[in-house]
Design an enzyme around this catalytic site. Structure first.
Site, PDB file in Angstrom:
ATOM      1  N   HIS A 153      -1.446  -6.151  -2.460  1.00 24.43           N
ATOM      2  CA  HIS A 153      -0.068  -6.037  -2.000  1.00 24.43           C
ATOM      3  C   HIS A 153       0.892  -6.943  -2.760  1.00 24.43           C
ATOM      4  O   HIS A 153       2.060  -6.588  -2.944  1.00 24.43           O
ATOM      5  CB  HIS A 153      -0.017  -6.290  -0.486  1.00 24.43           C
ATOM      6  N   SER A 164      -0.016  -0.561   2.705  1.00 23.88           N
ATOM      7  CA  SER A 164       0.671  -0.214   1.460  1.00 23.88           C
ATOM      8  C   SER A 164       1.818   0.778   1.647  1.00 23.88           C
ATOM      9  O   SER A 164       2.857   0.627   0.992  1.00 23.88           O
ATOM     10  CB  SER A 164      -0.327   0.302   0.425  1.00 23.88           C
ATOM     11  N   GLY A 199      -6.686  12.500  -0.758  1.00 22.24           N
ATOM     12  CA  GLY A 199      -5.767  11.926  -1.726  1.00 22.24           C
ATOM     13  C   GLY A 199      -5.964  12.432  -3.137  1.00 22.24           C
ATOM     14  O   GLY A 199      -4.989  12.588  -3.889  1.00 22.24           O
ATOM     15  N   ASP A 228      -6.554   3.752  -3.568  1.00 17.55           N
ATOM     16  CA  ASP A 228      -7.216   2.665  -2.831  1.00 17.55           C
ATOM     17  C   ASP A 228      -8.247   3.262  -1.876  1.00 17.55           C
ATOM     18  O   ASP A 228      -8.086   3.217  -0.658  1.00 17.55           O
ATOM     19  CB  ASP A 228      -6.140   1.860  -2.079  1.00 17.55           C
TER      20      ASP A 228
END
Length: 290
Positions: free
Chosen positions: A18, A99, A143, A173
């Site tokens: 982050h 995120s 994703g 991720d």
């Protein structure tokens, strides 16, 4: 898939990810053209560090909580902690931003974000968390499939005209429940996407358990058709420790100009602040822009 990020929210891996994500957003947003960001494994976007999952693992104590108590002085770390505090002002004192929340916090009114989550319960909560933000589109889907379907991105404007985003960011991720298979998915998806959206920046998070198991992934990543790429790693335990996860890293493709120099100055500070004896950091270029 059984992975739930609530157990790991705010840990040392999240700090690395982050801090870097916010710095990437700021660097990309320094130019006026609108951006598109895709978060391929978004989770629920917000996490309660006083909830059962986070309390059972206690991982945030060695991550964000330690930095909030005593942080090294660096603009990128201050930026990250300011974002965490802004999230807590809005959602409660024990909240940790995932995120997608950080992307929404850092990006601008004309930018757009697609957040993908495959787990139905997590995706449902993600939709609730961003129901009032018209910039964020939540997709309950895989994703990697979304990278193929949504990129390169096009925005339909009022009147039916289309606007293409020349620049943007893709964050990958995944949970790495099957690590070798996950690396295959990542490399395959990146090869496909880079052929269609070559100007975007890409950030891939990965865990570091056994160093030697990562070498094939690095070799394949070095062959991707990008202008520049590097890996940035934070080890909070010695590299040869028998613990399950000694640290984590990010593979960055097409990073903004001089981004590696700035991130390279942050990594040793994080290692010192979050690591035990033998902690370390590493930034290694796979391909430097000529």
């Amino acid at each position: 898939m059984n992975y739930r990020h609530a157990f790991h929210a705010g840990n040392h891996a999240d700090v690395l990810k982050h801090v870097t994500l916010l710095a990437l957003c700021d660097a990309l947003a320094a130019k006026p053209a609108p951006l598109f960001a895709l978060d391929t494994h978004a989770g629920r976007g917000l996490y309660a560090l006083d909830g059962n999952s986070a309390q059972r693992s206690g991982e945030a104590e060695g991550g964000v909580s330690r930095l909030l108590a005593e942080a090294p002085k660096h603009p990128a770390i201050a930026r990250y902690l300011a974002a965490v505090k802004a999230c807590r002002l809005e959602h409660g004192p024990a909240t940790y931003p995932g995120s997608p929340w950080l992307l929404a916090h850092a990006l601008r009114e004309d930018d757009r974000i697609a957040a993908c989550e495959l787990l139905p319960e997590e995706a449902a909560q993600l939709k609730v968390n961003f129901a009032r933000d018209p910039r964020v589109a939540v997709h309950a889907r895989d994703g990697y499939a979304a990278m193929k379907a949504l990129l390169p991105p096009t925005l339909l404007k009022a009147g039916g005209s289309a606007m293409k985003f020349a620049r943007g960011l893709v964050l990958i991720d995944p949970p790495y429940e099957a690590q070798l298979e996950e690396f295959d998915h990542i490399i395959g998806a990146l090869r496909q996407t880079l052929s269609r959206w070559p100007n975007a920046s890409y950030a891939v998070w990965y865990p570091i358990k056994r160093r030697r198991s990562l070498q094939p992934f690095f070799r394949r990543a070095a062959t991707l058709p990008v202008k520049a790429s590097f890996v940035a790693e934070l080890m909070v335990h010695p590299d040869d420790s028998p613990l399950r996860m000694n640290g984590s890293g990010l593979l960055l493709l097409n990073p903004p100009w001089q981004f590696g120099q700035g991130l390279g100055a942050v990594l040793p500070l994080l290692a010192k602040a979050l690591g035990e004896a033998g902690a370390s950091s590493r930034l290694e270029w796979l391909k430097q822009e000529s």
